[in-house]
Write a protein that holds these residues in place. Structure first.
Motif, PDB file in Angstrom:
ATOM      1  N   GLY A 189       0.865  -1.216   0.031  1.00 23.24           N
ATOM      2  CA  GLY A 189      -0.132   0.060  -0.043  1.00 23.24           C
ATOM      3  C   GLY A 189       0.760   1.312   0.065  1.00 23.24           C
ATOM      4  O   GLY A 189       0.244   2.440   0.340  1.00 23.24           O
ATOM      5  N   ALA A 190       1.916   1.069  -0.095  1.00 24.07           N
ATOM      6  CA  ALA A 190       3.195   2.293   0.100  1.00 24.07           C
ATOM      7  C   ALA A 190       2.918   3.090  -1.369  1.00 24.07           C
ATOM      8  O   ALA A 190       3.369   4.179  -1.440  1.00 24.07           O
ATOM      9  CB  ALA A 190       4.588   1.690   0.262  1.00 24.07           C
ATOM     10  N   GLY A 191       2.435   2.539  -2.529  1.00 25.74           N
ATOM     11  CA  GLY A 191       2.375   3.057  -3.679  1.00 25.74           C
ATOM     12  C   GLY A 191       3.136   2.501  -4.961  1.00 25.74           C
ATOM     13  O   GLY A 191       3.406   3.038  -6.076  1.00 25.74           O
ATOM     14  N   LYS A 192       3.892   1.319  -4.558  1.00 32.65           N
ATOM     15  CA  LYS A 192       4.766   1.032  -5.569  1.00 32.65           C
ATOM     16  C   LYS A 192       4.352   0.510  -7.035  1.00 32.65           C
ATOM     17  O   LYS A 192       4.707   0.768  -8.037  1.00 32.65           O
ATOM     18  CB  LYS A 192       5.490  -0.539  -4.935  1.00 32.65           C
ATOM     19  N   SER A 193       3.034   0.047  -6.890  1.00 26.94           N
ATOM     20  CA  SER A 193       2.454  -0.625  -8.291  1.00 26.94           C
ATOM     21  C   SER A 193       1.970   0.572  -8.909  1.00 26.94           C
ATOM     22  O   SER A 193       2.066   0.844 -10.216  1.00 26.94           O
ATOM     23  CB  SER A 193       1.169  -1.420  -8.017  1.00 26.94           C
ATOM     24  N   THR A 194       1.433   1.578  -8.020  1.00 29.28           N
ATOM     25  CA  THR A 194       0.828   2.912  -8.705  1.00 29.28           C
ATOM     26  C   THR A 194       1.833   3.707  -9.709  1.00 29.28           C
ATOM     27  O   THR A 194       1.802   3.953 -10.448  1.00 29.28           O
ATOM     28  CB  THR A 194       0.234   3.941  -7.525  1.00 29.28           C
ATOM     29  N   LEU A 195       3.200   3.821  -8.712  1.00 34.34           N
ATOM     30  CA  LEU A 195       4.291   4.413  -9.572  1.00 34.34           C
ATOM     31  C   LEU A 195       4.935   3.481 -10.823  1.00 34.34           C
ATOM     32  O   LEU A 195       4.866   4.139 -11.897  1.00 34.34           O
ATOM     33  CB  LEU A 195       5.631   4.440  -8.488  1.00 34.34           C
ATOM     34  N   LEU A 196       4.688   2.349 -10.906  1.00 34.82           N
ATOM     35  CA  LEU A 196       5.135   1.570 -12.033  1.00 34.82           C
ATOM     36  C   LEU A 196       4.000   1.692 -13.037  1.00 34.82           C
ATOM     37  O   LEU A 196       4.307   1.887 -14.116  1.00 34.82           O
ATOM     38  CB  LEU A 196       5.349  -0.014 -11.801  1.00 34.82           C
ATOM     39  N   LYS A 197       2.730   1.656 -12.608  1.00 34.94           N
ATOM     40  CA  LYS A 197       1.687   1.806 -13.730  1.00 34.94           C
ATOM     41  C   LYS A 197       1.677   3.183 -14.465  1.00 34.94           C
ATOM     42  O   LYS A 197       1.566   3.237 -15.495  1.00 34.94           O
ATOM     43  CB  LYS A 197       0.282   1.890 -13.314  1.00 34.94           C
ATOM     44  N   MET A 198       2.299   4.150 -13.781  1.00 33.60           N
ATOM     45  CA  MET A 198       2.427   5.410 -14.455  1.00 33.60           C
ATOM     46  C   MET A 198       3.351   5.633 -15.515  1.00 33.60           C
ATOM     47  O   MET A 198       3.243   6.291 -16.309  1.00 33.60           O
ATOM     48  CB  MET A 198       2.675   6.600 -13.348  1.00 33.60           C
ATOM     49  N   ILE A 199       4.410   4.738 -15.093  1.00 27.45           N
ATOM     50  CA  ILE A 199       5.617   4.635 -16.228  1.00 27.45           C
ATOM     51  C   ILE A 199       5.067   4.054 -17.710  1.00 27.45           C
ATOM     52  O   ILE A 199       5.341   4.617 -18.826  1.00 27.45           O
ATOM     53  CB  ILE A 199       6.810   3.747 -15.999  1.00 27.45           C
ATOM     54  N   TYR A 200       4.100   3.037 -17.560  1.00 27.96           N
ATOM     55  CA  TYR A 200       3.579   2.208 -18.769  1.00 27.96           C
ATOM     56  C   TYR A 200       2.140   2.939 -18.983  1.00 27.96           C
ATOM     57  O   TYR A 200       1.450   2.396 -20.239  1.00 27.96           O
ATOM     58  CB  TYR A 200       3.752   0.669 -18.814  1.00 27.96           C
ATOM     59  N   ALA A 220      19.736  -6.258 -17.343  1.00 31.23           N
ATOM     60  CA  ALA A 220      20.302  -4.796 -16.863  1.00 31.23           C
ATOM     61  C   ALA A 220      21.805  -4.809 -17.596  1.00 31.23           C
ATOM     62  O   ALA A 220      22.022  -3.719 -18.044  1.00 31.23           O
ATOM     63  CB  ALA A 220      20.399  -4.720 -15.479  1.00 31.23           C
ATOM     64  N   GLN A 221      22.372  -5.819 -17.549  1.00 30.61           N
ATOM     65  CA  GLN A 221      23.818  -5.913 -18.081  1.00 30.61           C
ATOM     66  C   GLN A 221      23.840  -5.456 -19.476  1.00 30.61           C
ATOM     67  O   GLN A 221      24.943  -5.183 -20.220  1.00 30.61           O
ATOM     68  CB  GLN A 221      24.521  -6.918 -17.486  1.00 30.61           C
ATOM     69  N   ARG A 222      22.760  -6.114 -20.228  1.00 32.40           N
ATOM     70  CA  ARG A 222      22.817  -5.990 -21.528  1.00 32.40           C
ATOM     71  C   ARG A 222      22.201  -4.399 -21.825  1.00 32.40           C
ATOM     72  O   ARG A 222      22.160  -3.950 -23.083  1.00 32.40           O
ATOM     73  CB  ARG A 222      21.632  -6.845 -22.083  1.00 32.40           C
ATOM     74  N   GLY A 223      21.883  -3.537 -21.034  1.00 33.88           N
ATOM     75  CA  GLY A 223      21.717  -2.115 -21.462  1.00 33.88           C
ATOM     76  C   GLY A 223      20.384  -1.857 -21.120  1.00 33.88           C
ATOM     77  O   GLY A 223      19.992  -0.621 -21.403  1.00 33.88           O
ATOM     78  N   SER A 224      19.483  -2.784 -20.563  1.00 37.70           N
ATOM     79  CA  SER A 224      18.054  -2.388 -20.191  1.00 37.70           C
ATOM     80  C   SER A 224      17.954  -1.570 -19.133  1.00 37.70           C
ATOM     81  O   SER A 224      18.750  -1.895 -17.794  1.00 37.70           O
ATOM     82  CB  SER A 224      17.133  -3.559 -20.029  1.00 37.70           C
ATOM     83  N   THR A 225      17.037  -0.995 -18.990  1.00 38.72           N
ATOM     84  CA  THR A 225      16.711   0.081 -17.561  1.00 38.72           C
ATOM     85  C   THR A 225      15.913  -0.953 -16.663  1.00 38.72           C
ATOM     86  O   THR A 225      14.429  -1.190 -17.322  1.00 38.72           O
ATOM     87  CB  THR A 225      15.946   1.285 -17.844  1.00 38.72           C
ATOM     88  N   VAL A 226      16.131  -1.413 -15.505  1.00 36.00           N
ATOM     89  CA  VAL A 226      15.150  -2.225 -14.722  1.00 36.00           C
ATOM     90  C   VAL A 226      14.698  -1.555 -13.655  1.00 36.00           C
ATOM     91  O   VAL A 226      15.415  -1.150 -12.723  1.00 36.00           O
ATOM     92  CB  VAL A 226      16.047  -3.608 -14.553  1.00 36.00           C
ATOM     93  N   ILE A 227      13.208  -1.801 -13.498  1.00 38.61           N
ATOM     94  CA  ILE A 227      12.527  -1.158 -12.200  1.00 38.61           C
ATOM     95  C   ILE A 227      12.124  -2.115 -11.828  1.00 38.61           C
ATOM     96  O   ILE A 227      10.894  -2.648 -12.226  1.00 38.61           O
ATOM     97  CB  ILE A 227      11.709   0.150 -12.894  1.00 38.61           C
ATOM     98  N   PHE A 228      12.443  -2.627 -10.542  1.00 35.58           N
ATOM     99  CA  PHE A 228      12.050  -3.906  -9.982  1.00 35.58           C
ATOM    100  C   PHE A 228      11.585  -3.517  -8.655  1.00 35.58           C
ATOM    101  O   PHE A 228      12.182  -3.086  -7.625  1.00 35.58           O
ATOM    102  CB  PHE A 228      13.374  -4.611  -9.723  1.00 35.58           C
ATOM    103  N   ALA A 229      10.176  -3.674  -8.397  1.00 34.10           N
ATOM    104  CA  ALA A 229       9.480  -3.496  -7.235  1.00 34.10           C
ATOM    105  C   ALA A 229       9.409  -4.707  -6.385  1.00 34.10           C
ATOM    106  O   ALA A 229       9.145  -5.814  -7.086  1.00 34.10           O
ATOM    107  CB  ALA A 229       7.928  -3.093  -7.522  1.00 34.10           C
ATOM    108  N   THR A 230       9.778  -4.534  -5.026  1.00 40.30           N
ATOM    109  CA  THR A 230       9.881  -5.722  -4.257  1.00 40.30           C
ATOM    110  C   THR A 230       9.806  -5.206  -2.995  1.00 40.30           C
ATOM    111  O   THR A 230      10.191  -4.162  -2.443  1.00 40.30           O
ATOM    112  CB  THR A 230      11.292  -6.613  -4.335  1.00 40.30           C
ATOM    113  N   HIS A 231       9.515  -6.259  -1.883  1.00 43.04           N
ATOM    114  CA  HIS A 231       9.402  -5.780  -0.345  1.00 43.04           C
ATOM    115  C   HIS A 231      10.327  -6.955   0.294  1.00 43.04           C
ATOM    116  O   HIS A 231      10.502  -7.076   1.425  1.00 43.04           O
ATOM    117  CB  HIS A 231       8.319  -5.708   0.309  1.00 43.04           C
ATOM    118  N   ASN A 232      11.120  -7.812  -0.601  1.00 49.65           N
ATOM    119  CA  ASN A 232      11.940  -8.665  -0.272  1.00 49.65           C
ATOM    120  C   ASN A 232      13.309  -8.187   0.198  1.00 49.65           C
ATOM    121  O   ASN A 232      14.119  -8.117  -0.738  1.00 49.65           O
ATOM    122  CB  ASN A 232      11.992  -9.845  -1.522  1.00 49.65           C
TER     123      ASN A 232
END
Lengths: 216, 268
Positions: free
Chosen positions: A38-49, A184-196
């Motif tokens: 509920g901190a807003g992780k998914s909301t933040l990601l949804k706005m990118i796409y 990421a090593q091949r050059g992609s920007t990775v945005i990884f949401a986790t609470h792990n």
């Protein structure tokens, strides 16, 4: 590459999901988005796409303001992205190979060259043997591999993962994480949401920590 | 455009089981519609015919004055014509109706009655009105089964409409999920719509054609079975066929169109 300019999001029930987010993500960065449920992780990601529009502020991706794009331009932007979800979001009535090839199919580019590309990717992730099976016959870890394969097969510039290890055991989670790390090593920007927290402690990457919709 | 259509057809081949299932559901819905509509159509024709011939048989107690009773019955609201059927005439009618049976009754054992031709509007109350007359023992209406049959037909109509709505809702739910995912993969509106519309048209036409074939066979069978009672069972009219093809294509595409609307809302 990705710029959050004073982004806020209020849902219909007057709940603040995000408040004044200001962040800049460079090309090729590996970003962890963390925070409690509920901190807003998914909301933040949804706005990118472009899955959600900000109530205030704007999200700029590759020089374009996402919520101002026409549906055609938004589709073109999404072709530069790979998206992976916690619940995999596979099509249950299509075989594994059809799921992996889905992006090429919807782009109208399901030619022999791209089919070969999909085959290579599936072999690399060791799911080629399941190519004619339907997703419900695979384990959770294997289903997530299919979803990641689908996201990576187009060699996206941006890879968005919304808690992709949430439903997996530690071994599968580590395997899945390795796939993102290689991307990421091949050059992609990775945005990884986790609470792990365990994953965070093991791997390098910039951390964006969200707390009740604000960047901590 | 041609490329997208070709891909849509390839997609149908790729998902043979799902496509056959959808076509069968459309066929079943079309066939149910045909059965319902042809039954209503034929019953409508029959109703027109029978409403001119609705009759009540009024049986009277022994020793009653037939002439006086006939006069009283003719004054009841809804009675158009009154005719006395004597015991001898009743026996003749019985023999005509069952020519293959050996009628062993004597003229006296078959009761005479007064036959009243009645208007269709008065059917509901006329039985009670007639029974109130002194000397009347029993009243038998020739149309009571007809109402029960009509109720049954209307029930089947509701059932077939229910099946069609179920198919639409199911296809909306199924397609909604796939459309959202395709959007996330970067599909344009054109790339999403065309394959669904093309497959909707193909499945609709195929499903309706199977439904038409079933109805043709069913109609022939009904015509053969009911030929003694009904003069020519009409099973396929041009209007029915046009409607079923249009509705089937609509069912094939409707779920998809609804899904587009819902997923557009979902983006806000």
């Amino acid at each position: 590459m990705i710029h959050f300019k004073s982004v806020s999001k209020i849902y219909d029930n007057d709940v603040f999901a995000l408040k004044g987010i200001e962040a800049h993500i460079q090309k090729g960065e590996f970003i962890f988005v963390t925070g409690s449920s509920g901190a807003g992780k998914s909301t933040l990601l949804k706005m990118i796409y472009g899955g959600l529009k900000p109530s205030d502020g704007s999200v700029v991706v590759g020089g374009s303001i996402v919520d101002e794009l026409s549906s055609y331009r938004l589709a073109m932007l999404r072709r530069q992205m790979g998206i992976v979800f916690q619940d995999f979001k596979l099509l249950w009535d299509r075989s594994v190979v059809d799921n992996v090839c889905l992006p090429f199919y919807v782009w109208g580019k399901l030619n022999s060259e791209n089919k070969e590309l999909s085959e290579l990717m599936m072999k690399k992730f060791d799911i080629w043997k399941y190519r004619n099976e339907y997703p419900h016959k695979l384990s959770g870890g294997e289903q997530q591999k299919v979803a990641i394969c689908r996201a990576l097969v187009t060699s996206p510039w941006i890879l968005i993962a919304d808690e992709p290890t949430g439903n997996l055991d530690p071994k599968s989670a580590e395997e899945v994480f390795k796939m993102f790390y290689e991307a990421a090593q091949r050059g992609s920007t990775v945005i990884f949401a986790t609470h792990n927290e365990h994953l965070l402690s093991l791997h390098k990457g910039r951390v964006l920590k969200l707390d009740k919709g604000r960047l901590a | 455009m041609i490329g997208v259509v070709k891909e849509s057809l390839r997609d149908i081949r790729r998902h043979k089981r799902a496509s056959v299932l959808l076509a069968l559901v459309i066929s079943s819905a079309s066939f149910l519609f045909f059965v319902f509509s042809s039954a209503v159509y034929n019953l409508g024709l029959a109703e027109d015919n029978w409403s001119k011939q609705l009759r009540a048989a009024v049986f009277f107690v022994e020793g009653a004055d037939v002439n006086q009773l006939s006069e009283q019955i003719s004054k009841v609201k809804g009675v158009l014509e009154v005719k006395h059927i004597s015991s001898e005439l009743a026996l003749e009618i019985l023999k005509k109706r069952f020519p293959d049976e050996d009628i062993v009754f004597s003229a006296n054992s078959v009761p005479g009655f007064i036959e009243a031709r009645i208007s269709a509007d008065a059917v509901a109350n006329i039985s009670l009105d007639l029974q109130r007359i002194e000397g009347v023992e029993d009243v038998s209406l020739s149309s009571s089964w007809f109402k029960s049959l009509k109720d049954l037909i209307y029930f089947s109509a509701l059932f077939s409409i229910g099946v069609m709505i179920f198919v639409m809702v199911l296809s909306t739910i199924l397609v909604f999920y796939a459309v959202r995912l395709m959007r996330l993969c970067g599909a344009t509106e054109f790339r999403i719509r065309v394959p669904y519309v093309v497959s909707g048209v193909v499945m609709g036409v195929f499903g309706a054609s199977v439904g038409v074939c079933f109805q043709y066979i069913f109609g022939k069978a009904v015509d053969k079975s009911l030929s003694q009672f009904i003069d020519g069972w009409v099973s396929l009219t041009t209007m029915q066929v046009v409607f079923v093809y249009t509705a089937s294509i609509f069912i094939g595409c409707f779920g998809n169109l609804m899904a587009f609307v819902r997923s557009i809302d979902d983006q806000q």
